[in-house]
Enzyme design. Structure first.
Site, mmCIF file in Angstrom:
data_model
loop_
_atom_site.group_PDB
_atom_site.id
_atom_site.type_symbol
_atom_site.label_atom_id
_atom_site.label_comp_id
_atom_site.label_asym_id
_atom_site.label_seq_id
_atom_site.Cartn_x
_atom_site.Cartn_y
_atom_site.Cartn_z
ATOM 1 N N ARG A 26 136.577 116.483 51.902
ATOM 2 C CA ARG A 26 138.023 115.618 51.937
ATOM 3 C C ARG A 26 137.890 114.704 53.114
ATOM 4 N NH1 ARG A 26 141.374 118.671 48.438
ATOM 5 N NH2 ARG A 26 142.765 116.631 47.683
ATOM 6 N N ARG A 30 143.266 110.424 53.009
ATOM 7 C CA ARG A 30 144.323 111.785 53.609
ATOM 8 C C ARG A 30 144.081 111.537 55.702
ATOM 9 N NH1 ARG A 30 143.160 118.327 52.107
ATOM 10 N NH2 ARG A 30 144.661 118.187 50.869
ATOM 11 N N ARG A 39 146.306 102.533 50.338
ATOM 12 C CA ARG A 39 147.232 103.356 49.035
ATOM 13 C C ARG A 39 148.183 103.098 49.280
ATOM 14 N NH1 ARG A 39 149.642 106.591 46.905
ATOM 15 N NH2 ARG A 39 150.122 108.752 46.839
ATOM 16 N N ASP A 76 138.925 112.883 41.911
ATOM 17 C CA ASP A 76 139.691 114.393 42.297
ATOM 18 C C ASP A 76 138.973 114.739 41.160
ATOM 19 O OD1 ASP A 76 141.879 114.943 43.570
ATOM 20 O OD2 ASP A 76 141.778 116.336 41.742
ATOM 21 N N TYR A 152 143.999 124.809 36.290
ATOM 22 C CA TYR A 152 144.786 123.447 36.640
ATOM 23 C C TYR A 152 145.136 123.287 34.793
ATOM 24 C CZ TYR A 152 144.351 122.357 41.396
ATOM 25 O OH TYR A 152 144.960 122.620 42.547
HETATM 26 O O1 CP3 Z 1 136.329 114.737 49.762
HETATM 27 C C1 CP3 Z 1 136.686 113.002 49.388
HETATM 28 O O2 CP3 Z 1 137.571 113.644 50.372
HETATM 29 C C2 CP3 Z 1 136.834 112.688 47.883
HETATM 30 C C3 CP3 Z 1 137.440 112.702 47.372
HETATM 31 C C4 CP3 Z 1 138.536 113.931 46.606
HETATM 32 C C5 CP3 Z 1 139.568 113.818 46.516
HETATM 33 N N1 CP3 Z 1 139.685 115.504 46.072
HETATM 34 C C6 CP3 Z 1 140.384 113.319 46.935
HETATM 35 C C7 CP3 Z 1 142.334 113.469 46.804
HETATM 36 C C8 CP3 Z 1 137.953 115.303 46.631
HETATM 37 C C9 CP3 Z 1 136.684 115.792 46.757
HETATM 38 C C10 CP3 Z 1 139.198 115.722 46.248
HETATM 39 C C11 CP3 Z 1 138.635 117.475 45.762
HETATM 40 C C12 CP3 Z 1 139.816 117.840 45.192
HETATM 41 N N2 CP3 Z 1 140.773 118.177 44.424
HETATM 42 C C13 CP3 Z 1 140.019 119.361 45.101
HETATM 43 C C14 CP3 Z 1 138.788 120.697 45.765
HETATM 44 C C15 CP3 Z 1 138.835 121.195 46.659
HETATM 45 C C16 CP3 Z 1 139.575 121.660 47.800
HETATM 46 O O3 CP3 Z 1 140.198 120.780 48.226
HETATM 47 O O4 CP3 Z 1 139.877 122.565 46.793
HETATM 48 C C17 CP3 Z 1 140.969 119.760 44.556
HETATM 49 C C18 CP3 Z 1 141.715 121.714 44.243
HETATM 50 C C19 CP3 Z 1 142.161 118.806 43.914
HETATM 51 C C20 CP3 Z 1 143.193 119.058 43.084
HETATM 52 C C21 CP3 Z 1 144.159 118.208 43.985
HETATM 53 N N3 CP3 Z 1 143.848 116.458 44.332
HETATM 54 C C22 CP3 Z 1 145.541 118.519 44.087
HETATM 55 C C23 CP3 Z 1 145.778 119.899 45.569
HETATM 56 C C24 CP3 Z 1 146.121 117.408 45.203
HETATM 57 C C25 CP3 Z 1 147.448 117.659 45.877
HETATM 58 C C26 CP3 Z 1 147.450 117.683 47.399
HETATM 59 C C27 CP3 Z 1 146.127 117.659 48.358
HETATM 60 O O5 CP3 Z 1 145.150 117.689 48.523
HETATM 61 O O6 CP3 Z 1 146.522 116.174 48.887
HETATM 62 C C28 CP3 Z 1 144.931 116.167 45.181
HETATM 63 C C29 CP3 Z 1 145.090 114.660 45.212
HETATM 64 C C30 CP3 Z 1 144.181 114.114 46.096
HETATM 65 N N4 CP3 Z 1 142.925 114.502 45.544
HETATM 66 C C31 CP3 Z 1 144.629 113.084 46.849
HETATM 67 C C32 CP3 Z 1 142.846 112.868 47.649
HETATM 68 C C33 CP3 Z 1 142.823 111.760 48.775
HETATM 69 C C34 CP3 Z 1 145.877 112.955 47.847
HETATM 70 C C35 CP3 Z 1 146.265 111.910 46.939
HETATM 71 C C36 CP3 Z 1 147.155 111.177 47.780
HETATM 72 O O7 CP3 Z 1 146.805 110.118 47.851
HETATM 73 O O8 CP3 Z 1 148.318 111.073 47.865
#
Ligand code: CP3
Length: 343
Positions: A26, A30, A39, A76, A152
């Site tokens: 991640r 973030r 963003r 994602d 999901y």
């Molecule tokens: O590694 C990286 O930074 C690359 C991008 C990436 C994102 N999501 C961007 C994202 C990756 C590899 C993921 C994987 C992901 N997404 C997983 C598996 C990894 C883990 O953490 O277990 C899962 C379960 C998700 C599903 C998901 N996406 C959730 C539950 C959420 C909301 C909560 C959160 O994590 O912020 C997201 C949103 C998300 N995915 C954001 C980002 C940068 C935040 C969105 C925003 O900018 O508002």
């Protein structure tokens, strides 16, 4: 194209490296103010994911700002359900929300098998990223593990227990396997498309591995991850199954190159369960990054000492949290580089 820094790929293949490569789950988004700036100009996260030039820009930010040894494509895991016919929204502060879920055979019948065309925006983001990275570091492609995506698609949103998804395994195992098969076929198409576009290595995220008992894990999750690992033949495959303590031995027996460890998985015990061949990735407690700089450094060294120099890719035991300071993440990365090059 020749990579200037291929430490991650050499470590993934089990080759000796001058120092331990490091990246952070991640890392894109973030925690970086540069990400939040981009963003904030858009309607939301999904628009960013679907705009290849901007997705490429935030993919490369951590390479420039944090100095990681790999970029991970900004996307994602939930783009797969979307491409199969279940659109989602990302609710501010709450996470993903699906307007439809998969409940029965009729819902299942309506789902498409995703192909690289339905995910053209990710493939295009990879093309742009590769061009702009210009061989500086490898690019990691990724997808969710079929079980985590199933969670999901059945639940429709995040959950602590994913009890609807878990109920489905007990009440309708045949249906569950059919849905998992469809997700797996979609994921294989998708990852192959990412590799064809230039992803140098891929990671499968099984974020909800830990909620299944071992027997169910092997049957409803690992079997499908193994199918994916067998289908991806041109680049190394990393499997990160968070919380899959009881299944480490069986994960060690599938056709992947790297096994990710979460921060509660004992390093020595994991090595003996997984065996000597695979590279291990991880696994410092992400919450360590809330500590002072001195503690971040000493805990990083402790981790490196336990893994040893060979067959290790340094990472956290799960993704960074949104409220962590970028300087602490950089401290972790710098310390891995510095300390491991002295070993
Ligand atoms: O590694 C990286 O930074 C690359 C991008 C990436 C994102 N999501 C961007 C994202 C990756 C590899 C993921 C994987 C992901 N997404 C997983 C598996 C990894 C883990 O953490 O277990 C899962 C379960 C998700 C599903 C998901 N996406 C959730 C539950 C959420 C909301 C909560 C959160 O994590 O912020 C997201 C949103 C998300 N995915 C954001 C980002 C940068 C935040 C969105 C925003 O900018 O508002």
């Amino acid at each position: 194209m020749e990579l200037k820094n291929d430490l991650l790929l050499r470590a993934a293949r089990g080759e000796k490296t001058e120092r331990t490569p490091v990246w952070v789950m991640r890392q894109a988004g973030r925690i970086l103010k540069e990400y939040l700036e981009i963003r904030s100009k858009l309607s939301g996260f999904i628009e960013l994911v679907q705009t290849p030039e901007l997705a490429a820009e935030v993919t490369i930010q951590p390479v420039d700002i944090l100095g990681v040894d790999a970029a991970i494509i900004f996307s994602d895991i939930l783009v797969i359900p979307e491409a199969m016919g279940l659109p989602y929204t990302m609710e501010e502060g709450k996470g993903p929300l699906f307007s439809n879920t998969v409940k029965n055979e009729a819902d299942l019948g309506k789902l498409k098998i995703a192909d690289e065309d339905s995910l053209g925006y990710v493939i295009e983001a990879i093309n742009v990223t590769k061009k702009e990275l210009n061989g500086r570091v490898p690019l990691i492609g990724f997808a969710g593990a079929p079980w985590t995506i199933f969670c999901y698609m059945v639940e429709g949103k995040g959950s602590k227990t994913f009890s609807h998804a878990r109920k489905m395994l007990y009440t309708n195992p045949v249906f569950s396997h059919k849905l998992l098969d469809k997700i797996t076929d979609s994921t294989i198409n998708y990852l192959k498309g990412q590799v064809a576009a230039g992803a140098n290595i891929v990671q499968v995220f099984d974020s909800w591995a830990g909620i299944l008992p071992a027997g169910q894990y092997d049957d409803f999750s690992l079997k499908y991850i193994s199918k994916i690992a067998n289908a991806i033949t041109d680049v190394p495959v990393i499997v990160f199954a968070k919380g899959a303590y009881a299944s480490r031995k069986s994960i060690g027996s599938i056709n992947c190159d790297v096994v990710g460890l979460d921060w509660n998985m004992d390093i020595k015990e994991s090595r003996s369960l997984i065996g000597p061949d695979k590279t291990l990735q991880g696994n410092m407690d992400p919450a360590t990054l809330y500590a002072d700089f001195g503690t971040v450094k000493s805990e990083t060294r402790k981790m490196i000492d336990q893994f040893g120099k060979a067959k290790h890719i340094a990472n956290l035991g799960h993704g960074v949290y949104p409220d962590m300071e970028a300087d602490k993440v950089k401290c972790f990365i710098d310390e891995v580089k510095e300390y491991s090059s002295r070993l």
